[in-house]
Design a protein around this motif. Structure first.
Motif, short mmCIF file in Angstrom:
data_model
loop_
_atom_site.label_atom_id
_atom_site.label_comp_id
_atom_site.label_asym_id
_atom_site.label_seq_id
_atom_site.Cartn_x
_atom_site.Cartn_y
_atom_site.Cartn_z
N ILE A 139 5.39 4.81 -3.29
CA ILE A 139 6.47 4.55 -2.34
C ILE A 139 7.22 3.26 -2.66
N ALA A 140 6.85 2.59 -3.73
CA ALA A 140 7.49 1.32 -4.08
C ALA A 140 8.99 1.50 -4.30
N GLY A 141 9.76 0.57 -3.78
CA GLY A 141 11.21 0.60 -3.95
C GLY A 141 11.96 1.46 -2.97
N GLN A 142 11.24 2.15 -2.09
CA GLN A 142 11.89 3.04 -1.13
C GLN A 142 12.18 2.37 0.21
N GLY A 143 11.66 1.16 0.40
CA GLY A 143 11.92 0.45 1.65
C GLY A 143 11.20 1.02 2.85
N ILE A 144 10.09 1.72 2.62
CA ILE A 144 9.37 2.32 3.75
C ILE A 144 7.95 1.76 3.91
N ALA A 175 0.21 -7.58 -3.81
CA ALA A 175 -0.67 -6.51 -4.28
C ALA A 175 -0.52 -6.40 -5.79
N VAL A 176 -1.56 -5.89 -6.45
CA VAL A 176 -1.46 -5.59 -7.88
C VAL A 176 -1.90 -4.15 -8.11
N GLY A 177 -1.29 -3.54 -9.09
CA GLY A 177 -1.61 -2.16 -9.42
C GLY A 177 -0.43 -1.49 -10.08
N ASP A 178 -0.65 -0.96 -11.29
CA ASP A 178 0.41 -0.30 -12.04
C ASP A 178 -0.23 0.83 -12.84
N PRO A 179 -0.10 2.08 -12.38
CA PRO A 179 -0.75 3.20 -13.06
C PRO A 179 -0.37 3.32 -14.54
N GLU A 180 0.81 2.87 -14.91
CA GLU A 180 1.23 2.97 -16.30
C GLU A 180 0.43 2.04 -17.21
N LEU A 181 -0.28 1.09 -16.62
CA LEU A 181 -1.07 0.13 -17.41
C LEU A 181 -2.57 0.37 -17.28
N ASP A 182 -2.97 1.49 -16.70
CA ASP A 182 -4.40 1.75 -16.49
C ASP A 182 -5.17 1.92 -17.79
N GLY A 183 -4.49 2.18 -18.89
CA GLY A 183 -5.18 2.37 -20.15
C GLY A 183 -5.51 1.09 -20.89
N ALA A 196 1.76 -20.97 -2.94
CA ALA A 196 2.01 -20.16 -4.13
C ALA A 196 2.27 -18.73 -3.67
N VAL A 197 3.43 -18.20 -4.00
CA VAL A 197 3.82 -16.86 -3.58
C VAL A 197 3.67 -15.93 -4.77
N LEU A 198 2.67 -15.06 -4.70
CA LEU A 198 2.39 -14.11 -5.78
C LEU A 198 2.58 -12.71 -5.23
N ALA A 199 3.80 -12.19 -5.32
CA ALA A 199 4.12 -10.89 -4.71
C ALA A 199 3.48 -9.74 -5.46
N GLY A 200 3.41 -9.84 -6.79
CA GLY A 200 2.72 -8.81 -7.56
C GLY A 200 3.53 -7.55 -7.80
N ASP A 201 2.84 -6.42 -7.69
CA ASP A 201 3.39 -5.13 -8.10
C ASP A 201 3.75 -4.24 -6.91
N PRO A 210 -2.83 -8.53 2.19
CA PRO A 210 -3.15 -7.29 2.90
C PRO A 210 -4.19 -6.52 2.10
N ILE A 211 -4.98 -5.70 2.78
CA ILE A 211 -6.08 -5.03 2.07
C ILE A 211 -5.64 -3.73 1.41
N HIS A 212 -4.40 -3.28 1.67
CA HIS A 212 -3.92 -2.08 0.99
C HIS A 212 -3.52 -2.43 -0.44
N GLY A 213 -3.24 -1.43 -1.23
CA GLY A 213 -2.87 -1.65 -2.62
C GLY A 213 -1.37 -1.73 -2.83
N SER A 214 -0.96 -1.52 -4.08
CA SER A 214 0.44 -1.66 -4.45
C SER A 214 1.27 -0.42 -4.12
#
Length: 350
Positions: free
Chosen positions: A281-286, A68-76, A4-9, A273-277
């Protein structure tokens, strides 16, 4: 091999691409990869961070590869809809009670650690964190005191069976390493830790070849900075393990290099991986895909028994780092795809 491939955010999408490329490069039995939404992307598409179809896939797969999961726009969002609840839900539903987080210095990268190079270079430890108990899953809430003050509460608890099963995993892991296990608790203050320590000592009788020691969590945090090379396997509860494992990663030098496995009673596991989403830097390819790739290697080892392939992937990542192909998190300029290319090239040439 049904995965099961769950790429997330966030960067989860980018680093997953490279991990799958690596899996396709090594010699494996037939792969069946089924993709599903999880986290913020799942909430946006399905109204839940862990939709029923995603959970059903996770339950039927042989292993779960998680980005990874994490989306600051949904923190509320309210607690049960917050994207992080997807990870807790998977751990609970699949009874993945044992989290393995290895931390080992990579040759030539000791200078990246905040510790002295000779201290950081000695790090080779495994933190084994209990995942389905403690304050994370205990009774919790907010209430008002008799004097009208707002009060929050979280109940920390473990029963003896929960402690015993994670202790057995820890001692077995130590038998395959340097035969040393340090159990970390706070038995001078917490009754939960008093029981924890007693049960660990009872389980230790079955493993006379493993040297058992105990350490209070505050001292363990200090010792991990002062002399991390003294640790082999560190066994601890959910809350303490969450903190110490991140500390260990930065003692090595970068959270972007460390993988993890969450295991239950059988061979199924969740690997991430133990890092977050890293939404900044998402979408920058770095983003550095190394930890995601190493998580895939752990999957091959623990869920499929493919030790040779796991070792080859780990060696390829280490050799790429030694060659100076470093991501931005390590002070280099290599992109996500360039790091993936370099690992694939090493495997292809082996």
């Amino acid at each position: 091999m049904h995965i099961a491939v769950l790429a997330g955010d966030g960067i989860g999408q980018e680093i997953m691409v490279e991990a799958l490329r690596v899996l396709e490069t090594v010699n494996l039995p037939a792969l069946r990869l089924d993709h599903a939404d999880v986290g913020g992307v799942a909430y946006r598409n399905h109204g839940s961070p862990l939709p029923p179809e995603t959970l059903d896939l996770a339950k039927t797969a042989d292993a779960i590869l998680f980005g990874a999961v994490g989306d600051p726009e949904l923190d509320g969002l309210r607690r049960e809809l917050r994207v992080e609840s997807a990870v807790l839900g998977l751990r609970k539903e699949l009874q993945l009670f044992a989290n393995l987080r290895p931390a080992k210095a990579f040759a030539g990268l000791e200078n990246l650690s905040a510790l002295k190079a000779e201290v950081a270079g000695a790090i080779d430890l495994l933190i084994l964190r209990e995942l389905t108990g403690d304050v994370y899953f205990g009774e919790k809430g907010q209430r008002e005191t008799e004097t009208g003050l707002r009060q929050g509460y979280d109940i920390m608890s473990y029963d003896e069976q929960e402690v015993a099963r994670i202790a057995h995993v820890g001692f077995k892991a130590a038998q395959g390493r340097r035969k040393k296990l340090c159990s970390v608790d706070k038995a001078n203050v917490l009754q939960t830790s008093v029981l924890w320590r007693k049960v660990v000592e009872e389980v230790a009788i079955d493993y006379p070849d493993v040297e058992l020691s105990h350490m209070y969590v505050d001292n363990a945090a200090m010792q991990m900075v002062r002399n991390p090379g003294q640790f082999d396997v560190v066994l601890t509860g959910n809350l303490f393990g969450d903190i110490l494992s991140d500390q260990a990663s930065m003692c090595v030098g970068s959270i972007g290099l460390l993988a993890s496995a969450s295991l239950g009673e059988g061979t199924q596991g969740l690997y991430e991986p133990i890092h977050g989403s890293a939404p900044d830097i998402a979408g920058q390819g770095i983003a550095n895909p190394s930890a995601m790739i190493l998580s895939a290697a752990m999957m091959l080892r623990h869920s499929f028994g493919l030790e040779d392939q796991a070792v080859k992937i780990e060696a390829a990542v280490a050799n790429v780092l030694a060659d100076g192909v470093l991501g931005y998190d390590l002070g280099g300029t290599a992109s996500t795809s360039q790091i993936g290319d370099a690992v694939v090239a090493k495997l292809s040439a082996a």
